[in-house]
Design an enzyme around this catalytic site. Structure first.
Site, PDB file in Angstrom:
ATOM      1  CG  HIS A 345      -2.127  -0.798   1.111  1.00  0.00           C
ATOM      2  ND1 HIS A 345      -3.298  -0.337   0.554  1.00  0.00           N
ATOM      3  CD2 HIS A 345      -2.358  -2.081   1.453  1.00  0.00           C
ATOM      4  CE1 HIS A 345      -4.201  -1.296   0.585  1.00  0.00           C
ATOM      5  NE2 HIS A 345      -3.661  -2.381   1.115  1.00  0.00           N
ATOM      6  CE  LYS A 532      -6.741  14.000  -0.334  1.00  0.00           C
ATOM      7  NZ  LYS A 532      -6.751  12.709  -1.019  1.00  0.00           N
ATOM      8  NE  ARG A 533      -5.196  10.148   9.725  1.00  0.00           N
ATOM      9  CZ  ARG A 533      -4.874   9.205  10.597  1.00  0.00           C
ATOM     10  NH1 ARG A 533      -5.590   8.102  10.667  1.00  0.00           N
ATOM     11  NH2 ARG A 533      -3.851   9.348  11.408  1.00  0.00           N
ATOM     12  CE  LYS A 538      -3.314  10.738   2.644  1.00  0.00           C
ATOM     13  NZ  LYS A 538      -4.108  10.121   1.568  1.00  0.00           N
ATOM     14  CB  THR A 640     -10.271   4.936  -2.150  1.00  0.00           C
ATOM     15  OG1 THR A 640      -9.986   5.281  -0.788  1.00  0.00           O
ATOM     16  CG2 THR A 640      -9.522   3.669  -2.522  1.00  0.00           C
ATOM     17  CE  LYS A 644     -14.109   6.552  -0.182  1.00  0.00           C
ATOM     18  NZ  LYS A 644     -13.418   6.910   1.091  1.00  0.00           N
TER      19      LYS A 644
HETATM   20  C1  LIG Z   1     -12.150   7.108   1.374  1.00  0.00           C
HETATM   21  C2  LIG Z   1     -11.717   7.534   2.714  1.00  0.00           C
HETATM   22  C3  LIG Z   1     -10.372   7.796   2.972  1.00  0.00           C
HETATM   23  C4  LIG Z   1      -9.300   7.727   1.906  1.00  0.00           C
HETATM   24  O1  LIG Z   1      -9.152   9.011   1.345  1.00  0.00           O
HETATM   25  P1  LIG Z   1      -7.896   9.350   0.404  1.00  0.00           P
HETATM   26  O2  LIG Z   1      -8.247  10.694  -0.141  1.00  0.00           O
HETATM   27  O3  LIG Z   1      -7.851   8.312  -0.651  1.00  0.00           O
HETATM   28  O4  LIG Z   1      -6.704   9.379   1.280  1.00  0.00           O
HETATM   29  C5  LIG Z   1     -10.005   8.196   4.239  1.00  0.00           C
HETATM   30  N1  LIG Z   1     -10.918   8.321   5.218  1.00  0.00           N
HETATM   31  C6  LIG Z   1     -12.225   8.094   5.011  1.00  0.00           C
HETATM   32  C7  LIG Z   1     -13.181   8.255   6.127  1.00  0.00           C
HETATM   33  C8  LIG Z   1     -12.667   7.675   3.758  1.00  0.00           C
HETATM   34  O5  LIG Z   1     -13.979   7.432   3.568  1.00  0.00           O
END
Ligand SMILES: *Cc1c(COP(=O)(O)O)cnc(C)c1O
Length: 793
Positions: A345, A532-533, A538, A640, A644
Site C-alpha cells: 500500500h 483525507k488524513r 498529501k 480512493t 468517491k
Molecule cells: C475514502 C476515505 C479515505 C481515503 O481518502 P484518500 O483521499 O484516498 O486518502 C479516508 N478516510 C475516510 C473516512 C474515507 O472514507
C-alpha cells in the site's frame, strides 16, 4: 422474518416489550435503535446460516482478508438497503410514530481503521458479498477505534472513540471458538519427539465476535470476524494476575492512530501476532472439520494480507504445520507459499515495516526461529541461482538487526500486488525492482475501487434518482453501465437537473457547517474540498499556501475580482505527527482571518470540518464541485477518496499521482484539471532542487512564505515555524513550492470553467458516467480471476 409493514410492526413492538419491558410509545429512541439493529441482524442470520451450509455442501474455496483495519462506518442503512427491507422498516416505524432517520443518526461509526487502507477493506467486504463470493474479514475488536478529533482554538484535540458505549448490535460473540495465543517464553528442542516446544509462554485467549456482511440482492452473507483478547486459563503461576490482566486488556485497547509510520513497538507487534495466530487457528480447525488433512489447505483457502501488518501469518502457518501438524519443512512451505497473497500500500520509506530482531526473538521466540530459517533458505537459494551474495543480502529478510516485513511478504506469497497502475510500476521498476525481477510473474496490479452502493446509491440518493430517471437502474448491478449517461452529457435538461441536485447537496453541507462551524457559506460558490488524513505528502499545505496567496491578491488589489470559492478541509493527523497537526492549526488560523475579513470573505471562505470519518464523508463528498487530489507525484499509492468524488460528479483538481492517472485515462484530460510535476519530472528535478530560488524569484511567493513566521496568522511567530523549516531549511521534501504556481493556475482555470455552468455540468456528468470502472466490484473480480480463484456460492 417480516415481509410486510404489518409483520414489521408486530415484531418490532414485541421485541421492544420483551427486551425493555415497556411498550413502544414509552420506549427511548436508543432502545428503538437497538431493537431495529437486532431485528436486521437476525433477519440477516437466516441467510448467514444458509451461506455457511452451502460453502460446506459444495466444498467451496474461501478467501480470508486479514487486515489490522476495517473502516466500516455505519451499517444500519447499508444493511437495510442491501437486504431490500429499508422501505418496509421506514413505513412500519413511521406508523409507530418513529422517524427512521432519527434512529440512523444514533449509530456510531465502526471506526476500526485510519483511512484509505481500512476503508478499502470495508468496500471489499461489501463487493464480495454483493457478488456472492465466499470472502471473510479478520481483524481486531478494538475497544476504542480511531480517536475522535475535536478542534479547540484551532488545534486538534484527540478524544477516545467509545464506539461500543451502546454495545455493538451487529456482532455475535462466539465463545466456543475461543483459541489461545502464546507470547514470550523460550523454545526447547525435544530430541525424543524431534520437535521444538514453546515453554513458559504467556497465553492470551482470543474470542471471536462475528459480524454478518450482507450483500445486495443476494442471499450470500459473509463474516467479518473481530478478535477480542481475554485472560486465558493457562497463565504462568509466577505471573501477577493484575499485571497480566492489564497486559491482556492492552492488546485490544486501541487502534494505532498512526497512518503510515510504524510505532508503538511491542504492543503493536503483539496485536499483529494476536490477530494472525487466532485467525489462522480458527481457519485450520474449520478446515480439519471438513477435510482429513491440511494437504489441500491452499486449495480451499486463500488469504489476502492487507499491507505488511498481518504478514506474521507466513511464519505462523509454517509453525502450525510443522510443530502442531507434523509437516516437514518443504511440504509446509509449499502449502504456505500457495496460500498467501500480499497487497502493498505504500512506497514511503518510513512506512515500510521493519521490526527489531531482538524484540521479535523475545516476544515470539518460535516464530522468529522460523523467520530466520525462511531467510537463510531464501538467501542460499538466491546465491545458488545468481551467484551474487550481495544481491542475496539485499533481497533477504533479516538485515542490520531488523526484520523486513515487506521482503518476508514477497518471499512467502504467491502474489504481490500494488493498488494502482502507477504505484505498481514504481514497485516493480524502482522500490522492489530486484525482488520483482527475481520472481517473474509474481507482481501484479489491482487498481483500488469503492463500493458504488454505499458511495453513490445510499450516500447520494438524489443523484442516484436522477441517474435512474435518465438511464434506468441496470448500473446498480453493473456499474460500468453508468457509461450510458455519456449519451446525455450534452442534454441541457439533464445538466440543469444535475446542477439542482448538486445544489441540494451543497445546501445540506452548508446547513451542517452553519450548525457546527457557525459560518454561513454561499452554495453558489465553488466548493473545493480536500478531505483525507493529514500527511505531508498529501500536501494540504499546498492548498493553504494557495489560499494565502489569493488572500494577498485580494487585499493588495482593490479591483481584484474572483468567482467566490469555499475551501473545505477535513481529516485527522496522527497524534504524534507535529508537522501535520501544525498544518491543521494553520488552516484554522488562516480560516479565521479570511472569514472575518470583509474584503476577502465575499470571495473566499475557509472551513475545517472536525472529525472526518466515513459518515461525514457521506455528507461531504456529494457536495463537492472540485475534488482536491494534490499529492506529490509518486507518493500516493492509489487514493480512493478521488474515486468517491468522481462518482458523485466532482471535477478532480489533481496531480498525476496514484489512481488520478487512471481517472484522467477514463474521462480524458479536458474533464479534469491536472497540474504539476510528474513522477519523472520530480526525479529529474530532485538533485538540483533549490527551494530558495522559488522564494527569491517571486515576491508574491516570498510574501506567502514570510507570512508563516511574521505573525500574520498568529500572534506567536513561532506557531508555524516547523512549516517554514520543512519548506525552506529542509528543502521542501514534497515539492510544494515547485508546484505552487501550477496549482494556482489550475485553480484559475477551474474558476473560469465553473462559470460556464453547462460545460461544467457536462464534465461532471462525464465523470459520473466513467466512474463505474472504479467500483470495487471491478477490483474484486480482478482479484478473483487473477489471485483468489474462488467461485460464486
Ligand atoms: C475514502 C476515505 C479515505 C481515503 O481518502 P484518500 O483521499 O484516498 O486518502 C479516508 N478516510 C475516510 C473516512 C474515507 O472514507
Amino acid at each position: 422474518m417480516f415481509t410486510s409493514k404489518e409483520e414489521f410492526i408486530m415484531e418490532f413492538s414485541k421485541r421492544i416489550i420483551s427486551t425493555y419491558g415497556r411498550c413502544v410509545s414509552q420506549s427511548h429512541v436508543t432502545e428503538q435503535f437497538m431493537v431495529l439493529e437486532s431485528m436486521v441482524r437476525d433477519y440477516a442470520s437466516v441467510n448467514w446460516a444458509t451461506t455457511k451450509a452451502d460453502i460446506i455442501k459444495y466444498n467451496k474455496k474461501q478467501m480470508y482478508y486479514f487486515s489490522l483495519e476495517f473502516l466500516m462506518g455505519r451499517m444500519l442503512v447499508n444493511n437495510l438497503m442491501n437486504l431490500g427491507i429499508y422501505d418496509v422498516a421506514k413505513i412500519g416505524l413511521s406508523e409507530l410514530g418513529i422517524n427512521i432517520h432519527e434512529l440512523e443518526e444514533l449509530e456510531t461509526d465502526a471506526g476500526l481503521g485510519n483511512g484509505g487502507l481500512g476503508r478499502l477493506a470495508a468496500c471489499f467486504m461489501d463487493s464480495l458479498a454483493s457478488l456472492s463470493y465466499p470472502g471473510n474479514g479478520n481483524t481486531i475488536r478494538y475497544e476504542y477505534g480511531l480517536f475522535k478529533q475535536k478542534i479547540e482554538d484551532g488545534y486538534q484535540i484527540e478524544v477516545p472513540d467509545q464506539w461500543l458505549k451502546l454495545g455493538n448490535g451487529w456482532e455475535v460473540r462466539k465463545p466456543k471458538h475461543t483459541v489461545d495465543v502464546k507470547f514470550w517464553g523460550t523454545v526447547q528442542y525435544n530430541s525424543e519427539t524431534q520437535k521444538y516446544e514453546h515453554k513458559g509462554a504467556e497465553c492470551v485467549s482470543a474470542v471471536p465476535y462475528d459480524v454478518p456482511i450482507v450483500g445486495m440482492d443476494t442471499t450470500v452473507t459473509n463474516t467479518l470476524r473481530l478478535w477480542h483478547a481475554q485472560p486465558s486459563d493457562n497463565i504462568p503461576s509466577n505471573k501477577d494476575f493484575r499485571q497480566y490482566n492489564q497486559e491482556v486488556r492492552d492488546i485490544c485497547q486501541t487502534l494505532y492512530p498512526d497512518d503510515s509510520t510504524i510505532s508503538g513497538k511491542t504492543l503493536r507487534l503483539k496485536q499483529q501476532y494476536f490477530l494472525v495466530a487466532a485467525g489462522l487457528q480458527a481457519i485450520i480447525k474449520y478446515h480439519l472439520s471438513l477435510y482429513p488433512s491440511l494437504d489441500n489447505f491452499h486449495e480451499k483457502t486463500v488469504i489476502q494480507l492487507n499491507d505488511t501488518h498481518p504478514v506474521l501469518c507466513i511464519p505462523e502457518l509454517m509453525r502450525l504445520l510443522i510443530d502442531e501438524h507434523d509437516y516437514e519443512w518443504d511440504q509446509a512451505w509449499f502449502i504456505v507459499s500457495h496460500t498467501f497473497a500480499y497487497t502493498n500500500h505504500t512506497v514511503l520509506v518510513e512506512a515500510l515495516e521493519r521490526w527489531p530482531i531482538t524484540l521479535m526473538q523475545a516476544l515470539l521466540p518460535r516464530v522468529y526461529m522460523i523467520i530466520d530459517e525462511i531467510h537463510h533458505r531464501f538467501h542460499d537459494e538466491v546465491i545458488k541461482r545468481t551467484g551474487d551474495k550481495e544481491k542475496a543480502d539485499r533481497l533477504g529478510i533479516l538485515k542490520d538487526g531488523y526484520c523486513d516485513m515487506a521482503h518476508l511478504a514477497v518471499v512467502g506469497s504467491f502474489s504481490v500486488n500494488g493498488v494502482a497502475y502507477l504505484h505498481t510500476q514504481i514497485l516493480k521498476n524502482d522500490v522492489m525492482r530486484e525482488l520483482s525481477d527475481y520472481f517473474p510473474g509474481k507482481f501484479n496490479n489491482k487498481t483500488n475501487g469503492i463500493t458504488h452502493r454505499r458511495w453513490l446509491l445510499y450516500a447520494n440518493p438524489q443523484l442516484s434518482d436522477l441517474i435512474k430517471q435518465q438511464i434506468g437502474d441496470s448500473w446498480i448491478e453493473q456499474p460500468l453501465l453508468l457509461s450510458r449517461l455519456l449519451d446525455y452529457s450534452l442534454d441541457p435538461k439533464l445538466q440543469e437537473q444535475f446542477i439542482a441536485v448538486k445544489k441540494e447537496r451543497k445546501q445540506r453541507l452548508a446547513d451542517y457547517i452553519l450548525k457546527n462551524n457557525h459560518i454561513q457559506v454561499d452554495i453558489d460558490s465553488i466548493f473545493n474540498i480536500q478531505v483525507k488524513r493529514f500527511h505531508a505528502y498529501k500536501r494540504q499545505l499546498l492548498s493553504v499556501l494557495g489560499i494565502i496567496y489569493q488572500y494577498y491578491e485580494i487585499k493588495n488589489n482593490p479591483d481584484y475580482q474572483m468567482y467566490p470559492q469555499t475551501f473545505i478541509f477535513g481529516g485527522k493527523a496522527a497524534p504524534g505527527y507535529y508537522f501535520a497537526k501544525t498544518v491543521i492549526k494553520l488552516i484554522n488560523s488562516v480560516a479565521k482571518v479570511v472569514n472575518e475579513d470583509e474584503d476577502v470573505s465575499k470571495y473566499m471562505k475557509v472551513i475545517f470540518i472536525e472529525n472526518y470519518g466515513v459518515t461525514l464523508a457521506e455528507l461531504i463528498i456529494p457536495a463537492a464541485d472540485v475534488s482536491l487530489q494534490i499529492s506529490t507525484a509518486g507518493k500516493e499509492a492509489s487514493g480512493t477518496g478521488n474515486m468517491k468524488f468522481m462518482m458523485n460528479g466532482a471535477i478532480t483538481l489533481g496531480t498525476m499521482d496514484g489512481a488520478n492517472v487512471e481517472i484522467v485515462q477514463q474521462v480524458a484530460k479536458e474533464n479534469c484539471e491536472i497540474f504539476g510535476l510528474t513522477t519523472a519530472e520530480i526525479e529529474d528535478l530532485k538533485p538540483n532542487y533549490r527551494v530558495w530560488d522559488y522564494y527569491h524569484n517571486d515576491p508574491k511567493i516570498k510574501r506567502v512564505i514570510d507570512s508563516l513566521v511574521d505573525g500574520s496568522w498568529d500572534n506567536n511567530r513561532e506557531q508555524f515555524r516547523v512549516i517554514f523549516e520543512e519548506l525552506m531549511n529542509r528543502n521542501d521534501e514534497y515539492f510544494v513550492l515547485a508546484d505552487l504556481d501550477a496549482y494556482l493556475k489550475a485553480l484559475n482555470r477551474i474558476e473560469k470553467r465553473y462559470q460556464d455552468q453547462a460545460e461544467w455540468a457536462k464534465a461532471c456528468l462525464i465523470n459520473i458516467a466513467k466512474s463505474g470502472y472504479f467500483s470495487s466490484d471491478r477490483t474484486i473480480k480482478e482479484y478473483v480471476d487473477d489471485i483468489w480463484h474462488i467461485e460464486k456460492i
